[in-house]
Design a protein around this motif. Sequence first.
Motif, PDB file in Angstrom:
ATOM      1  N   ARG A   1       0.698  -1.109   0.102  1.00 17.41           N
ATOM      2  CA  ARG A   1       0.131  -0.120  -0.007  1.00 17.41           C
ATOM      3  C   ARG A   1       0.737   1.448  -0.135  1.00 17.41           C
ATOM      4  O   ARG A   1       1.910   1.427   0.745  1.00 17.41           O
ATOM      5  CB  ARG A   1      -0.852   0.084   1.321  1.00 17.41           C
ATOM      6  N   HIS A   2       0.584   2.238  -0.631  1.00 16.84           N
ATOM      7  CA  HIS A   2       1.161   3.388  -0.796  1.00 16.84           C
ATOM      8  C   HIS A   2       0.804   4.369   0.125  1.00 16.84           C
ATOM      9  O   HIS A   2      -0.455   4.740   0.384  1.00 16.84           O
ATOM     10  CB  HIS A   2       0.978   4.041  -2.120  1.00 16.84           C
ATOM     11  N   ILE A   3       1.721   4.561   1.136  1.00 19.92           N
ATOM     12  CA  ILE A   3       1.418   5.450   2.074  1.00 19.92           C
ATOM     13  C   ILE A   3       1.592   6.972   1.671  1.00 19.92           C
ATOM     14  O   ILE A   3       2.915   7.254   1.235  1.00 19.92           O
ATOM     15  CB  ILE A   3       2.029   5.468   3.530  1.00 19.92           C
ATOM     16  N   GLU A   4       0.710   7.864   1.899  1.00 15.02           N
ATOM     17  CA  GLU A   4       0.959   9.127   1.067  1.00 15.02           C
ATOM     18  C   GLU A   4       1.760  10.009   2.308  1.00 15.02           C
ATOM     19  O   GLU A   4       1.500  10.223   3.579  1.00 15.02           O
ATOM     20  CB  GLU A   4      -0.254  10.042   0.998  1.00 15.02           C
TER      21      GLU A   4
ATOM     22  N   GLU B   1      -0.380  17.543   0.605  1.00 15.29           N
ATOM     23  CA  GLU B   1      -0.410  18.845   0.431  1.00 15.29           C
ATOM     24  C   GLU B   1      -0.663  19.072  -1.192  1.00 15.29           C
ATOM     25  O   GLU B   1      -1.465  20.124  -1.428  1.00 15.29           O
ATOM     26  CB  GLU B   1       0.895  19.794   0.782  1.00 15.29           C
ATOM     27  N   ARG B   2       0.133  18.453  -1.861  1.00 12.68           N
ATOM     28  CA  ARG B   2       0.039  18.833  -3.349  1.00 12.68           C
ATOM     29  C   ARG B   2      -1.520  18.232  -3.734  1.00 12.68           C
ATOM     30  O   ARG B   2      -2.033  19.072  -4.564  1.00 12.68           O
ATOM     31  CB  ARG B   2       1.114  17.752  -3.867  1.00 12.68           C
ATOM     32  N   LYS B   3      -1.836  17.183  -3.194  1.00 16.42           N
ATOM     33  CA  LYS B   3      -3.164  16.649  -3.649  1.00 16.42           C
ATOM     34  C   LYS B   3      -4.410  17.583  -3.117  1.00 16.42           C
ATOM     35  O   LYS B   3      -5.111  18.057  -3.926  1.00 16.42           O
ATOM     36  CB  LYS B   3      -3.370  15.474  -3.176  1.00 16.42           C
ATOM     37  N   ALA B   4      -4.235  18.041  -1.966  1.00 16.32           N
ATOM     38  CA  ALA B   4      -5.205  19.095  -1.328  1.00 16.32           C
ATOM     39  C   ALA B   4      -4.915  20.442  -2.219  1.00 16.32           C
ATOM     40  O   ALA B   4      -6.172  21.284  -2.263  1.00 16.32           O
ATOM     41  CB  ALA B   4      -4.752  19.385  -0.128  1.00 16.32           C
ATOM     42  N   HIS B   5      -4.061  20.992  -2.495  1.00 16.86           N
ATOM     43  CA  HIS B   5      -3.746  22.339  -3.390  1.00 16.86           C
ATOM     44  C   HIS B   5      -4.223  21.883  -4.732  1.00 16.86           C
ATOM     45  O   HIS B   5      -5.009  22.991  -5.001  1.00 16.86           O
ATOM     46  CB  HIS B   5      -2.365  22.476  -3.309  1.00 16.86           C
ATOM     47  N   ALA B   6      -4.130  20.788  -5.305  1.00 17.36           N
ATOM     48  CA  ALA B   6      -4.770  20.703  -6.871  1.00 17.36           C
ATOM     49  C   ALA B   6      -6.286  20.670  -6.728  1.00 17.36           C
ATOM     50  O   ALA B   6      -6.903  21.212  -7.528  1.00 17.36           O
ATOM     51  CB  ALA B   6      -4.301  19.462  -7.125  1.00 17.36           C
ATOM     52  N   GLU B   7      -6.874  20.045  -5.466  1.00 18.62           N
ATOM     53  CA  GLU B   7      -8.316  20.012  -5.296  1.00 18.62           C
ATOM     54  C   GLU B   7      -8.792  21.672  -5.041  1.00 18.62           C
ATOM     55  O   GLU B   7      -9.744  21.872  -5.472  1.00 18.62           O
ATOM     56  CB  GLU B   7      -8.524  19.137  -3.892  1.00 18.62           C
ATOM     57  N   TYR B   8      -7.975  22.359  -4.311  1.00 14.02           N
ATOM     58  CA  TYR B   8      -8.524  23.558  -4.060  1.00 14.02           C
ATOM     59  C   TYR B   8      -8.296  24.385  -5.213  1.00 14.02           C
ATOM     60  O   TYR B   8      -9.337  25.327  -5.318  1.00 14.02           O
ATOM     61  CB  TYR B   8      -7.494  24.170  -2.948  1.00 14.02           C
ATOM     62  N   GLN B   9      -7.338  24.242  -5.956  1.00 15.16           N
ATOM     63  CA  GLN B   9      -7.164  25.203  -7.216  1.00 15.16           C
ATOM     64  C   GLN B   9      -8.508  24.552  -8.297  1.00 15.16           C
ATOM     65  O   GLN B   9      -9.060  25.709  -9.034  1.00 15.16           O
ATOM     66  CB  GLN B   9      -6.010  24.701  -8.145  1.00 15.16           C
TER      67      GLN B   9
END
Length: 168
Positions: free
Chosen positions: A96-99, A105-113
């Motif tokens: 399993r890939h543990i983020e 943060e990168r994923k949250a930033h992309a979702e926010y954008q």
Amino acid sequence: MPDFVSSILMLLFLIFVVNAIGRFFKKMVGKGTDAKPGNTNSPQKPKSTFQDMMKEFQKKMEEAQTGQNIPPYAQPEVVVAAPKKPVVKQQQTIVRHIETGEEKERKAHAEYQQFIRQERKKEHDAEESRLTNKIYAIKSHEEEVTEPFELDLRNAIIGSIILERRYS
């Protein structure tokens, strides 16, 4: 201006002199050595073709596999391969890939954008529709307010005569 031209001519003359001196020393050094690198009398090695290179490569591979040096005149011997052992499949492990924090943060930033882009698009569309409605309301109001134009013939003739007279 004459100083500029004379300095350019002087510079060109210096370049010519330096070039002549360099050629002179090059000739002197060339006469000092009797053997030139391009005129050797030793037999030159013929250019190798692709097939020759492939044969050499195969020979090197066989040497690396067998561990012995094969002379160039000897033909490679055909070696019968030993029967292969059956390959045992290993159990698959689930990883399993543990983020990491940076990935989160990168994923949250992309979702926010993406969210910001959607909201701006909604605002832009709402503003555009509001302005369009306003434009149509103004146009319809102008059409309603327009009164028929009444022409007074007497005043038109007097105005024409006044405007057409010459200035004196």
